[in-house]
Scaffold this motif. Structure first.
Motif, short mmCIF file in Angstrom:
data_model
loop_
_atom_site.label_atom_id
_atom_site.label_comp_id
_atom_site.label_asym_id
_atom_site.label_seq_id
_atom_site.Cartn_x
_atom_site.Cartn_y
_atom_site.Cartn_z
N THR A 20 1.27 -1.25 -0.37
CA THR A 20 -0.04 -0.35 0.02
C THR A 20 1.06 1.45 -0.17
N THR A 21 0.27 2.34 -0.60
CA THR A 21 0.81 3.60 -0.40
C THR A 21 1.07 4.30 1.20
N LEU A 22 2.06 5.34 1.28
CA LEU A 22 2.09 5.68 2.55
C LEU A 22 1.75 7.39 1.93
N SER A 23 1.61 8.21 2.49
CA SER A 23 2.09 9.10 2.67
C SER A 23 3.12 9.81 3.81
N TRP A 24 3.93 10.00 3.18
CA TRP A 24 6.19 10.25 3.96
C TRP A 24 5.62 11.77 4.43
N PRO A 25 6.47 11.88 5.31
CA PRO A 25 6.32 13.48 6.03
C PRO A 25 7.62 13.53 4.99
N LEU A 26 7.37 14.87 4.67
CA LEU A 26 8.87 15.74 3.51
C LEU A 26 9.92 14.85 4.06
N ILE A 27 11.06 15.33 3.10
CA ILE A 27 12.33 14.99 3.28
C ILE A 27 12.44 16.28 2.20
N SER A 28 13.73 16.87 3.29
CA SER A 28 14.75 17.71 2.46
C SER A 28 15.64 17.45 1.90
N THR A 29 16.91 18.30 0.57
CA THR A 29 17.74 17.74 -0.05
C THR A 29 19.37 18.34 0.99
#
Length: 229
Positions: A20-29
Motif C-alpha cells: 500500500t502507499t504511504l504519504s510520508w512526511p517531507l524529507i529535504s535535500t
C-alpha cells in the motif's frame, strides 16, 4: 551459536511486506552532509541526515499512520534467527527510497563500488522497514545478509536512520538501545543520535552486531540497504 547465527529475518520481513502507499512526511535535500568513519570499510555515520523537525514529523507519522506489527515477546527464534521483540513494519516503496537516496546520500556514496562485483552504488532498497523499540525490547546478536531487491540490484550495506536519541533529545526519551558491533574482543558502540544515519557493511563482510535493550523510553529507526548494479 544460538543468537549469533546469520539472521534470516530478512526473508520473514519480506514475506510480510506491504504494498500500500504511504504519504510520508517531507524529507529535504541536504548539501552539507559529511561521512564520519567509525571502522574503515565497515562502519560509517552521517550526522544530521534528518533534521530535528524531520525526525519529529516522522515519529508522529509512524505513531499515527503506520500499522506496526506488534512484538511477540514469547517468540523463540528458529535456527538461523536472532531473538527480536520490537514492533516493525515493512513496505515496498520505490519512490520514497529514491527520495531518501537523493536527499544527500547519493553525493556521499557516488564513488562507492561493490566489493564483489565492482559495480557502483545506485540507490536504496525500496523495501523500507520501520522499527519501534519499547522499554525492554532488543534485537539479539546477528549478521545482516546481502539481498536482491525488486529491481534486481544487490545490497552490501545496511542503512539505519535513528529518529530519536542523544543528549539533546527533547521529544522522545531514550536510554539504551545502542547498536553494538563485535570485532574479535573489541566492541564498537554506536549510540543513537536524533537524525543520524548509520551505514554498516553486510553480507560476507558483516560484523556480528546487535541492538541493545532499550532501558527506558522508545527507539525509532528507519531501515533500508545500499544497492549496487
Amino acid at each position: 551459536m544460538t543468537n549469533k547465527q546469520k539472521q534470516s529475518s530478512q526473508q520473514k520481513v519480506n514475506s510480510n511486506t506491504h504494498t500500500t502507499t504511504l504519504s510520508w512526511p517531507l524529507i529535504s535535500t541536504k548539501f552539507n552532509l559529511q561521512i564520519e568513519t567509525i571502522y574503515q570499510d565497515h562502519i560509517v555515520i552521517i550526522p544530521s541526515f534528518f533534521t530535528s523537525q524531520e525526525c519529529t514529523n516522522m515519529v508522529k507519522f509512524i505513531n499515527k499512520t503506520v500499522p506496526l506489527e506488534s512484538a511477540n515477546p514469547s517468540l523463540i527464534p528458529k535456527k538461523g534467527e536472532a531473538y527480536r521483540d520490537n514492533d516493525r513494519f515493512s513496505i515496498e516503496d520505490i519512490k520514497f527510497s529514491e527520495i531518501l537516496y537523493n536527499s544527500g546520500l547519493n553525493s556521499l556514496v557516488s564513488n562507492w563500488s561493490s566489493t564483489l562485483t565492482k559495480k557502483p552504488a545506485v540507490g536504496l532498497n525500496p523495501n523500507i522497514r520501520i522499527y519501534k523499540y519499547s522499554t525492554g525490547q532488543k534485537f539479539g546478536q546477528h549478521y545482516d545478509d546481502s539481498v536482491q531487491d525488486s529491481l534486481g540490484r544487490i545490497s552490501e550495506w545496511t542503512l539505519l536512520i535513528y529518529l530519536n536519541g542523544g543528549n539533546n533529545e527533547n521529544d522522545i526519551f531514550l536510554y539504551g538501545g545502542e547498536t553494538v558491533f563485535y570485532k574479535k574482543k573489541e566492541e564498537i558502540v554506536i549510540r543513537p543520535e536524533r537524525g543520524m544515519a548509520l551505514l554498516h557493511k553486510h553480507g560476507h563482510d558483516c560484523l556480528l552486531h546487535e541492538a541493545k535493550e532499550v532501558k527506558r523510553g522508545f527507539k525509532y529507526v528507519l531501515r533500508s540497504d545500499l544497492m549496487f548494479a
